[in-house]
Scaffold this motif. Structure first.
Motif: not given
Length: 292
Positions: A193-196, A218-223
């Motif tokens: 997932f991108e966010g929680f 991920l909490n951000s696609t940057a991760n």
């Protein structure tokens, strides 16, 4: 705010905050149950690019100002005043995020972390159709300060010590170090997932409200690059990223490294921005079905 600035407030976002979600949508247009009259068939159209609406049942449409006037049964001038007074709720999230980027991290201070229970945060989760028992299990309540001003938000721990993703109705950011979150159940399959909020939405949609696999948020696609070494251990990666440019780019990136194990699950909610928007629509449909 001047008139032109008010008209840039997203009709799509405004309707979502009021609990209205598209029954059908593509990149250009969404079709809704009308928010301004009794409507059993979706006949209310929103042009996302032009930020205009049209109610085919009434033969009437216009800007966000006209919409608020109809929904609130008030004059145009009163609609403008309402949008001006509420405008922080549409822009505050991005404004505070930019503030976070411009100031040193030490200006963000954790004051207290406790069990989730604040009524304002619970109400927000209810608006997002998140199962509260699930939220209480996976989230906490974080009290913090920014430049000596005190705030509180839903906290979701990431993999770095004393670091949390923060979310409330008006705010989205991170305190501590930005990192992904790994839910390790010892499985050979993971959900991505991108966010929680999407992770909580996924759990809320499960019949037993239980995760039988691992999960990576991920909490951000940057991760996504940082998570590659962890993703390599899984036989299957079931991806529930957002249906937007960032989600497309991230999906292609992960798939390029693990083409045999990557499964893009976004077709399940292809007409919606993300999994949470799909959950809200699904719950609204079930309520409408019950009322009928």
């Amino acid at each position: 705010m001047n008139l032109d600035q008010i008209k840039t407030i997203s009709i799509h976002e405004y309707l979502a905050k009021k609990g209205f979600h598209p029954q059908r949508r593509n990149e250009v247009r969404g079709i809704y149950i009308s928010p301004i009259r009794k409507d059993n068939n979706a006949s209310f159209s929103v042009d996302f690019q032009k930020n205009l609406w049209y109610d085919h049942g009434m033969g009437k449409g216009g800007s966000i100002i006209d919409l608020v006037s109809e929904m609130e049964n008030c004059s145009i001038s009163d609609a403008i005043k309402k949008l001006e007074s509420d405008s922080f709720s549409f822009h505050r999230e991005s404004a505070i995020y930019n503030e976070k980027q411009e100031h040193p991290e030490q200006l963000f201070t954790i004051l207290k972390v406790k069990k989730l229970g604040n009524f304002a945060l619970i109400d927000y989760l209810n608006e997002r159709c998140i199962d509260i028992d699930i939220a209480e299990k996976h989230c906490c309540e974080v009290y913090y300060s920014i430049n000596n001003k005190r705030y509180f938000a839903i906290g979701f721990a990431n993999n770095s010590p004393n670091s949390y993703e923060l979310r409330n109705k008006y705010f989205k950011s991170c305190i501590g170090k930005k990192d992904f979150t790994h839910i390790n159940n010892g499985a050979k399959r993971t959900v991505l997932f991108e966010g929680f909020m999407d992770y909580l939405s996924f759990l809320s949609m499960q019949e037993n409200r239980h995760l039988s696999t691992d999960a990576i948020i991920l909490n951000s696609t940057a991760n996504s690059k940082r998570a590659l070494d962890l993703l390599c251990k899984y036989d299957e990666i079931h991806s529930y990223l957002d249906n937007d440019q960032a989600g497309n780019k991230c999906s292609l990136f992960v798939q390029s490294y693990y083409p045999d194990s990557f499964v893009d699950c976004r077709k399940e909610y292809s007409n919606f921005k993300d999994l949470n928007e799909f959950l809200c629509w699904k719950n609204n449909e079930e309520k409408l079905g019950y009322l009928r």
